[in-house]
Structures are given as C-alpha cells and as structure tokens.
Design an enzyme around this catalytic site. Structure first.
Site, PDB file in Angstrom:
ATOM      1  N   ASP A  95       0.859  -1.185   0.000  1.00  0.00           N
ATOM      2  CA  ASP A  95       0.000   0.000   0.000  1.00  0.00           C
ATOM      3  C   ASP A  95       0.893   1.231   0.000  1.00  0.00           C
ATOM      4  O   ASP A  95       1.261   1.756   1.056  1.00  0.00           O
ATOM      5  CB  ASP A  95      -0.918  -0.030   1.223  1.00  0.00           C
ATOM      6  N   ILE A  96       1.246   1.686  -1.210  1.00  0.00           N
ATOM      7  CA  ILE A  96       2.211   2.780  -1.346  1.00  0.00           C
ATOM      8  C   ILE A  96       1.577   4.056  -1.906  1.00  0.00           C
ATOM      9  O   ILE A  96       2.141   5.134  -1.778  1.00  0.00           O
ATOM     10  CB  ILE A  96       3.406   2.362  -2.225  1.00  0.00           C
ATOM     11  N   LYS A  97       0.423   3.923  -2.567  1.00  0.00           N
ATOM     12  CA  LYS A  97      -0.351   5.062  -3.106  1.00  0.00           C
ATOM     13  C   LYS A  97       0.510   6.060  -3.873  1.00  0.00           C
ATOM     14  O   LYS A  97       0.390   7.275  -3.706  1.00  0.00           O
ATOM     15  CB  LYS A  97      -1.116   5.763  -1.984  1.00  0.00           C
ATOM     16  N   ARG A  98       1.341   5.560  -4.767  1.00  0.00           N
ATOM     17  CA  ARG A  98       2.152   6.436  -5.599  1.00  0.00           C
ATOM     18  C   ARG A  98       1.322   6.957  -6.773  1.00  0.00           C
ATOM     19  O   ARG A  98       0.288   6.400  -7.121  1.00  0.00           O
ATOM     20  CB  ARG A  98       3.380   5.689  -6.128  1.00  0.00           C
ATOM     21  N   THR A 123      -0.693  -0.200  -4.608  1.00  0.00           N
ATOM     22  CA  THR A 123      -1.775   0.773  -4.772  1.00  0.00           C
ATOM     23  C   THR A 123      -1.211   2.032  -5.427  1.00  0.00           C
ATOM     24  O   THR A 123      -0.091   2.455  -5.131  1.00  0.00           O
ATOM     25  CB  THR A 123      -2.418   1.140  -3.425  1.00  0.00           C
TER      26      THR A 123
END
Length: 283
Positions: A95-98, A123
C-alpha cells in the site's frame, strides 16, 4: 495473470485481506519486552500474525508508511515482511499510493515490482491521469504484477473531489471508474477480472459500482475500525468474489477484546479473521 492467483485464493480461503499496518503501540507489552529493539519485535509480531492467518485469508496488505516512519531500519523491516509473506507463497499488496509522471512512475515500478521491495500488487493514485500507468503495463503483461487504483476511498474527505457532480449527472469517481474498467480490459485474467483493480471503501454505499465495473477487482478498505459495515462490504462482491475486504486494526488488535495482555494475540487474530468471514457469509 496475478489476478487469477488472487481470485483462486478468495475461492479457497475467503475474501479477507489482513492489513499489516503495524504500529509499535499495537504490540502486547509482554511480547515487546522480550526484544532488545523495536524492529525485531515488529517483525516477530508480523510473522506470527501471518502464520496464524495464512490458511484463512486471501492476502496481506502492508502499509509502507508505518515502516518509512522508522527510517532505514524500518525499510529493512518492510523488506523482511514482504519477503516472509511471498516466500510462504502468499500474495502481498504494498500500500504505497504512488502517482506521478511516466519517468518517475517508471522508477516507482522498478522499486516496488523488483528488488528489495518487490510485491505482487501495489496501490496507485490515478488522479494525475491514466498516462501515469504506462510504465507499469509491462509488469502486468509479462511479470505477474497488478495494481489497485484509488477510486472511491474510505476517508471522510473523499467527498471533496471524488463525489463532485459532473454535467452528465455522474460524479468524478464514476468517470474514473469508467477509465479503470476500460484500461483494465487489456489485462484480463482467466477469472474474468483485470490485474488493474480499484480501491473502493465500504464506508459508503455501493451505488451500482459493482454492476458498472464488471471486470474490475476491488480492494475494499474501511471495514471495522473505520466504521464500514459487513452488509455494505459484501455488496461490493460478486458471488463472494471479485474483491478482498481489508481489516488491519480489527485483526491486529483483536486480542484486546479477550486478553488485554495479549499472550495469545495471534490466536485472537486468527479467530477475528474467521469470525469476519462468518459474518460476511451470513449477511
């Protein structure tokens, strides 16, 4: 396609995704006191959570922020946690939401789909535009990787942008969903779902998202501690599949319901996953 592995795991083990958003405050004091440093304690805690839930959960989601906040030692811990899950044959979502332009996105893809921080899914935030996905596509086609794109998130502030009304009586998230569904058709697995999935929080009603995005596999946060209800979470699934329902604090801190000292925290975590699955099946 990696999505076929995840789909099969849901069929065999159920739709629960265990979130390893592990904060030092979550560890039982008696357990923590056995270690001379925080990193070893958290890794041992993660190991025992994974071991106790492995046969009853579809996958694991590791929130990178909890490890980044600990500096270099935290990132070593992050690496060890990812490797531990994957070497057991598990599926891990980083879950890194880059989200960035193609040149930078290429480096993010390399960083999180190869090397020390390799995971199966990551993510991403697509709100800079769908061209930001281009560097990841080779990994979808040839290297058994996938992504979950933020679509309609579980936080209260999601309404600031994602719910804005458009001229055609749709909302911003509807338009983003259409784009995710269309792009995803290029990467369909045998299961009928795409390796390009979407994040849809269960803190809000489903509102036909499942019907509109027939080929999009969902990562569903917001269950439990964030207030998401079982009946709402289940409505995002299709015949019990097509999505994974994430719980982090609810599982990691399950021991506090029964045993404040946490002597059997991993057993409590396992029971929480099993009870969660039963609740979702009953409703």
């Amino acid at each position: 396609m990696i999505i076929d592995r995840l789909y099969e795991n849901v069929e065999k083990k159920g739709c629960v995704c265990v979130g390893l958003d592990t904060d030092i405050s979550y560890l039982p004091k008696g357990f923590l006191n056995k270690f001379t440093n925080i990193e070893d304690a958290i890794f041992a805690f993660n190991q025992r959570i994974v071991d106790s839930t492995f046969d009853v959960s579809a996958c694991y989601k590791v929130q990178i922020a909890y490890y980044e906040a600990m500096g270099i030692k935290g990132m070593i811990l992050y690496n060890k946690t990812l490797e531990y899950i994957r070497k057991k044959g598990g599926i891990v979502i980083a879950d890194i939401k880059r989200g960035d332009i193609s040149a930078t996105a290429k480096m993010y893809a390399k960083a999180h789909f190869e090397g020390d921080f390799e995971s199966d899914f990551i993510t991403l935030n697509p709100y800079m535009g769908m061209d930001t996905l281009e560097p990841y596509k080779d990994y979808f086609k040839n290297k058994e990787k996938g992504v979950f794109l933020l679509l309609r998130t579980s936080n209260e502030g999601s309404k600031d942008i994602q719910y804005l009304d458009l001229k055609d009586n749709k909302k911003v998230y509807n338009k983003v969903g259409e784009k995710i569904e269309n792009i995803g058709k290029e990467f369909l697995g045998n299961c009928g779902y795409s390796s390009i999935g979407a994040v849809v929080g269960c803190t809000a009603e489903e509102n036909n998202i499942r019907k509109e995005l027939k080929h999009t596999f969902f990562l569903i946060p917001g269950y439990g501690a964030q207030g998401g209800k079982a009946e709402v979470a289940k409505s995002y699934l299709s015949e019990g599949n097509g999505g994974i329902i994430n719980s982090s604090r609810g599982i990691l801190l399950a021991y506090k319901k029964y045993d404040e000292e946490g002597k059997n925290f991993e057993e409590c975590a396992r029971n929480e996953v099993i009870n969660m699955k039963k609740t979702l099946q009953i409703i």
